[in-house]
Scaffold this active site. Structure first.
Site, mmCIF file in Angstrom:
data_model
loop_
_atom_site.group_PDB
_atom_site.id
_atom_site.type_symbol
_atom_site.label_atom_id
_atom_site.label_comp_id
_atom_site.label_asym_id
_atom_site.label_seq_id
_atom_site.Cartn_x
_atom_site.Cartn_y
_atom_site.Cartn_z
ATOM 1 C CB CYS A 112 -1.132 -0.038 1.270
ATOM 2 S SG CYS A 112 -2.480 0.813 0.754
ATOM 3 C CG HIS A 220 -3.846 -3.548 3.129
ATOM 4 N ND1 HIS A 220 -2.665 -2.920 3.910
ATOM 5 C CD2 HIS A 220 -4.151 -2.674 2.610
ATOM 6 C CE1 HIS A 220 -2.449 -1.454 3.869
ATOM 7 N NE2 HIS A 220 -3.683 -1.362 3.116
ATOM 8 C CD GLU A 222 -1.472 -5.811 5.754
ATOM 9 O OE1 GLU A 222 -1.044 -6.101 4.418
ATOM 10 O OE2 GLU A 222 -2.118 -5.039 6.011
HETATM 11 N N1 LIG Z 1 -2.101 7.059 2.544
HETATM 12 C C1 LIG Z 1 -1.982 6.096 1.163
HETATM 13 C C2 LIG Z 1 -1.843 4.681 1.496
HETATM 14 C C3 LIG Z 1 -2.850 4.020 2.171
HETATM 15 C C4 LIG Z 1 -2.745 2.908 3.014
HETATM 16 O O1 LIG Z 1 -1.442 2.318 3.245
HETATM 17 N N2 LIG Z 1 -3.702 2.472 3.715
HETATM 18 C C5 LIG Z 1 -3.546 1.426 5.033
HETATM 19 C C6 LIG Z 1 -3.625 1.999 6.172
HETATM 20 C C7 LIG Z 1 -3.544 1.152 7.334
HETATM 21 C C8 LIG Z 1 -2.804 -0.125 7.218
HETATM 22 O O2 LIG Z 1 -1.630 -0.016 7.319
HETATM 23 O O3 LIG Z 1 -3.586 -1.351 6.943
HETATM 24 C C9 LIG Z 1 -3.287 6.121 0.301
HETATM 25 O O4 LIG Z 1 -4.240 6.434 0.971
HETATM 26 O O5 LIG Z 1 -3.529 5.881 -0.970
#
Ligand SMILES: N[C@@H](CCC(=O)NCCCC(=O)O)C(=O)O
Length: 253
Positions: A112, A220, A222
């Site tokens: 992400c 995600h 994970e």
């Molecule tokens: N801020 C960026 C990336 C979004 C992101 O990584 N969301 C996950 C946040 C919580 C987690 O780590 O599971 C965007 O908005 O594109």
């Protein structure tokens, strides 16, 4: 042989009245249970980071997600919405770390925000609000939803035929992924190879050919890792790459 060491760069967070360097538990658990590696959290010290020492002991790097955005100045754009969270210390740590790690061939798995950091580190740019781009879906989660709903499978992605991801996922042509991001790849970074795209055309995964292992995904894997065979395959492949790198890496002086 000891477990490979995977560097996990931290975010900066305010908890109570104090600033912290922080990593979410699900990423640490995924490195341990999915990749079979030993996580080592790297504080977001920016220019004060000791990249040489970190890379001397690293057998892999896990770039996590985060609600914060990569600052748009890194891809020469004005900040579209200053109200959205930023993490300059993390930017100043991960972007040079990514470039140095790729130069050394240290395996990288990025998720992400980590996916977006890799693209920017390689000279690419981001859509700052994907949902405002003509023809693009809204890839954001509903923050009012339960966590389970926020991370539930949301949309299909098509895997590139013959790509690294398709090989890791036993020849699958499509998988359904969760989606919690407002930003996404606009201009592709130098040297990336697309591995998966959403049906609106947004790049959802890429690799960096020419290095032992560098894979980045916008979703995600994970989340509830042990219940998702595809996600487990991705982390297992990352762990195998870290073990292979460990075998050939000179022991730090
Ligand atoms: N801020 C960026 C990336 C979004 C992101 O990584 N969301 C996950 C946040 C919580 C987690 O780590 O599971 C965007 O908005 O594109």
């Amino acid at each position: 042989m000891r477990r490979p060491i995977v560097i996990v760069p931290a975010c900066t967070r305010e908890l109570g009245n104090h600033p912290y360097h922080a990593v979410q538990c699900k990423y640490i658990d995924a490195v341990v249970q999915g990749a079979g590696c030993a996580p080592l959290i790297m504080p977001a010290l920016g220019d004060a980071s000791d990249f040489e020492t970190a890379l001397a002991v690293a057998d892999g790097i896990m770039l996590t997600g985060s609600a914060s955005n990569v600052h748009s100045s890194y891809y020469q754009q004005d900040l579209r919405d200053p109200a959205l969270p930023l993490d300059p210390a993390r930017d100043a740590t991960t972007l040079p770390l990514i470039r140095a790690a790729l130069k050394r061939g240290v395996p990288i798995f990025a998720v992400c925000r980590g996916f977006q950091e890799m693209n920017v580190a390689l000279g690419g740019s981001l859509h700052q609000a994907v949902q405002e781009v003509e023809g693009m879906m809204d890839h954001r989660e509903n923050p009012a939803d339960t966590l389970d709903n926020q991370y539930r499978p949301k949309h299909p992605v098509d895997l590139v035929a013959g790509g690294l991801m398709q090989r890791i996922l036993d020849g699958a042509s499509e998988i359904v992924v969760n989606s919690l991001h407002g930003q996404g790849i606009d201009r592709q970074g130098k040297g990336i190879a697309i591995e998966a795209t959403a049906h609106d055309g947004l790049v959802e995964a890429f690799s960096v050919p020419g290095v032992p292992f560098a894979l980045a995904v916008q979703w995600h894997p994970e989340w509830h890792l042990m219940q998702n065979p595809d996600s487990l395959r991705l982390f297992r492949a990352f762990g195998e790459a870290c073990r292979a790198y460990q075998k050939q890496r000179p022991e730090p002086a």
